[in-house]
Design a protein around this motif. Structure first.
Motif, PDB file in Angstrom:
ATOM      1  N   TYR A   9       0.809  -1.220   0.000  1.00 54.43           N
ATOM      2  CA  TYR A   9       0.000   0.000   0.000  1.00 54.43           C
ATOM      3  C   TYR A   9       0.845   1.274   0.000  1.00 54.43           C
ATOM      4  O   TYR A   9       0.296   2.376  -0.005  1.00 54.43           O
ATOM      5  CB  TYR A   9      -0.913   0.028   1.232  1.00 54.43           C
ATOM      6  CG  TYR A   9      -2.062  -0.929   1.163  1.00 54.43           C
ATOM      7  CD1 TYR A   9      -3.265  -0.559   0.571  1.00 54.43           C
ATOM      8  CD2 TYR A   9      -1.968  -2.199   1.714  1.00 54.43           C
ATOM      9  CE1 TYR A   9      -4.329  -1.439   0.512  1.00 54.43           C
ATOM     10  CE2 TYR A   9      -3.035  -3.091   1.665  1.00 54.43           C
ATOM     11  CZ  TYR A   9      -4.208  -2.699   1.062  1.00 54.43           C
ATOM     12  OH  TYR A   9      -5.264  -3.567   1.016  1.00 54.43           O
ATOM     13  N   ASN A  67       0.018   4.356  -2.271  1.00 57.28           N
ATOM     14  CA  ASN A  67      -1.217   5.047  -1.857  1.00 57.28           C
ATOM     15  C   ASN A  67      -1.007   5.812  -0.556  1.00 57.28           C
ATOM     16  O   ASN A  67      -1.507   6.933  -0.398  1.00 57.28           O
ATOM     17  CB  ASN A  67      -2.347   4.036  -1.669  1.00 57.28           C
ATOM     18  CG  ASN A  67      -2.768   3.393  -2.957  1.00 57.28           C
ATOM     19  OD1 ASN A  67      -2.295   3.741  -4.022  1.00 57.28           O
ATOM     20  ND2 ASN A  67      -3.660   2.425  -2.859  1.00 57.28           N
ATOM     21  N   ILE A  68      -0.282   5.205   0.373  1.00 60.14           N
ATOM     22  CA  ILE A  68      -0.015   5.865   1.657  1.00 60.14           C
ATOM     23  C   ILE A  68       0.823   7.115   1.435  1.00 60.14           C
ATOM     24  O   ILE A  68       0.534   8.183   1.975  1.00 60.14           O
ATOM     25  CB  ILE A  68       0.677   4.885   2.625  1.00 60.14           C
ATOM     26  CG1 ILE A  68      -0.302   3.767   3.035  1.00 60.14           C
ATOM     27  CG2 ILE A  68       1.202   5.612   3.854  1.00 60.14           C
ATOM     28  CD1 ILE A  68       0.342   2.613   3.785  1.00 60.14           C
ATOM     29  N   GLY A  70      -1.237   9.913   0.035  1.00 55.16           N
ATOM     30  CA  GLY A  70      -2.084  10.495   1.080  1.00 55.16           C
ATOM     31  C   GLY A  70      -1.302  11.394   2.026  1.00 55.16           C
ATOM     32  O   GLY A  70      -1.780  12.461   2.422  1.00 55.16           O
ATOM     33  N   GLU A 114      -5.069   8.280   7.704  1.00 57.51           N
ATOM     34  CA  GLU A 114      -4.968   8.046   6.254  1.00 57.51           C
ATOM     35  C   GLU A 114      -4.490   6.626   5.969  1.00 57.51           C
ATOM     36  O   GLU A 114      -5.006   5.953   5.078  1.00 57.51           O
ATOM     37  CB  GLU A 114      -4.018   9.073   5.619  1.00 57.51           C
ATOM     38  CG  GLU A 114      -3.815   8.890   4.142  1.00 57.51           C
ATOM     39  CD  GLU A 114      -5.052   9.197   3.318  1.00 57.51           C
ATOM     40  OE1 GLU A 114      -5.101   8.741   2.153  1.00 57.51           O
ATOM     41  OE2 GLU A 114      -5.975   9.865   3.807  1.00 57.51           O
ATOM     42  N   ARG A 148      -7.365   4.289   6.673  1.00 61.08           N
ATOM     43  CA  ARG A 148      -8.371   4.354   5.608  1.00 61.08           C
ATOM     44  C   ARG A 148      -7.862   3.655   4.352  1.00 61.08           C
ATOM     45  O   ARG A 148      -8.583   2.872   3.735  1.00 61.08           O
ATOM     46  CB  ARG A 148      -8.708   5.817   5.298  1.00 61.08           C
ATOM     47  CG  ARG A 148      -9.816   5.988   4.268  1.00 61.08           C
ATOM     48  CD  ARG A 148      -9.912   7.411   3.764  1.00 61.08           C
ATOM     49  NE  ARG A 148      -8.724   7.843   3.040  1.00 61.08           N
ATOM     50  CZ  ARG A 148      -8.390   7.442   1.799  1.00 61.08           C
ATOM     51  NH1 ARG A 148      -9.150   6.585   1.164  1.00 61.08           N
ATOM     52  NH2 ARG A 148      -7.310   7.906   1.208  1.00 61.08           N
ATOM     53  N   THR A 149      -6.611   3.913   3.986  1.00 60.83           N
ATOM     54  CA  THR A 149      -6.038   3.326   2.771  1.00 60.83           C
ATOM     55  C   THR A 149      -6.010   1.805   2.845  1.00 60.83           C
ATOM     56  O   THR A 149      -6.298   1.123   1.868  1.00 60.83           O
ATOM     57  CB  THR A 149      -4.618   3.871   2.537  1.00 60.83           C
ATOM     58  OG1 THR A 149      -4.697   5.289   2.377  1.00 60.83           O
ATOM     59  CG2 THR A 149      -3.981   3.266   1.303  1.00 60.83           C
ATOM     60  N   ASP A 193      -7.987   0.001   4.566  1.00 65.81           N
ATOM     61  CA  ASP A 193      -9.355  -0.469   4.787  1.00 65.81           C
ATOM     62  C   ASP A 193      -9.564  -1.088   6.172  1.00 65.81           C
ATOM     63  O   ASP A 193     -10.269  -2.073   6.325  1.00 65.81           O
ATOM     64  CB  ASP A 193      -9.768  -1.467   3.704  1.00 65.81           C
ATOM     65  CG  ASP A 193     -11.278  -1.610   3.631  1.00 65.81           C
ATOM     66  OD1 ASP A 193     -11.995  -0.661   3.978  1.00 65.81           O
ATOM     67  OD2 ASP A 193     -11.743  -2.691   3.237  1.00 65.81           O
TER      68      ASP A 193
END
Length: 165
Positions: A79, A82-83, A86, A115, A118-119, A121
């Motif tokens: 991830y 994406n992290i 963010g 964040e 959330r990323t 999930d």
């Protein structure tokens, strides 16, 4: 004589039970100690323009994630793009004045953890506890497995460097 024998037997049974209890707890304590050792995952340093008027201020931020254990490291690595995105978005919304204060850095770290949560999930910590208490069993069957059974394996967000110019 019978009274002394009974008392001695009681003491022996009590001592045996105590020794058994202590011996049975020792391995569990060792397991807890090894599980409690965190793993740190440093991210590449990031440079971001800050939200000051004029747009001439920037920050270089080094972020390290404290993870629950080594097994989680590969999952979090999947991830990281994406992290990282963010984190850049969050940092670019801050002003120089905000980031020069300890409270501003702590707020950014809290927001980065949210964040990451959330990323990946995972439910936020407070929501996770509330959800486990309030969700009926039949509704839990239809929820995603991760949200139902796991808590966020990212414990904290640490700053390894923080330069504001």
């Amino acid at each position: 004589m019978l009274l002394v024998g009974t008392a001695l037997a009681g003491v022996l049974v009590g001592a045996s039970a105590g020794a058994w209890f202590v011996a049975s707890r020792a391995p569990a304590d060792d397991e807890d100690a090894s599980r409690a050792a965190p793993v740190f995952l440093p991210m590449e340093s990031m440079v971001v323009n800050l939200a000051d008027s004029g747009g001439d201020r920037f920050a270089q931020i080094g972020v390290t994630l404290e993870l629950e254990n080594a097994k989680v490291q590969e999952q979090v690595r999947a991830y990281l793009p994406n992290i990282r995105s963010g984190v850049l978005m969050l940092a670019s919304q801050r002003s120089t004045a905000e980031l020069l204060q300890r409270a501003g850095k702590e707020k950014l770290a809290t927001d980065i953890l949210a964040e990451v949560t959330r990323t990946m999930d995972y439910p936020p910590p407070a929501e996770s506890e509330r959800a486990q208490a309030d969700v009926p069993e039949d509704a839990a069957e239809h929820a995603p497995a991760r949200r139902r059974t796991q808590r966020n394996p990212v414990r904290r967000v640490l700053f390894s460097s923080f330069i504001v110019q």
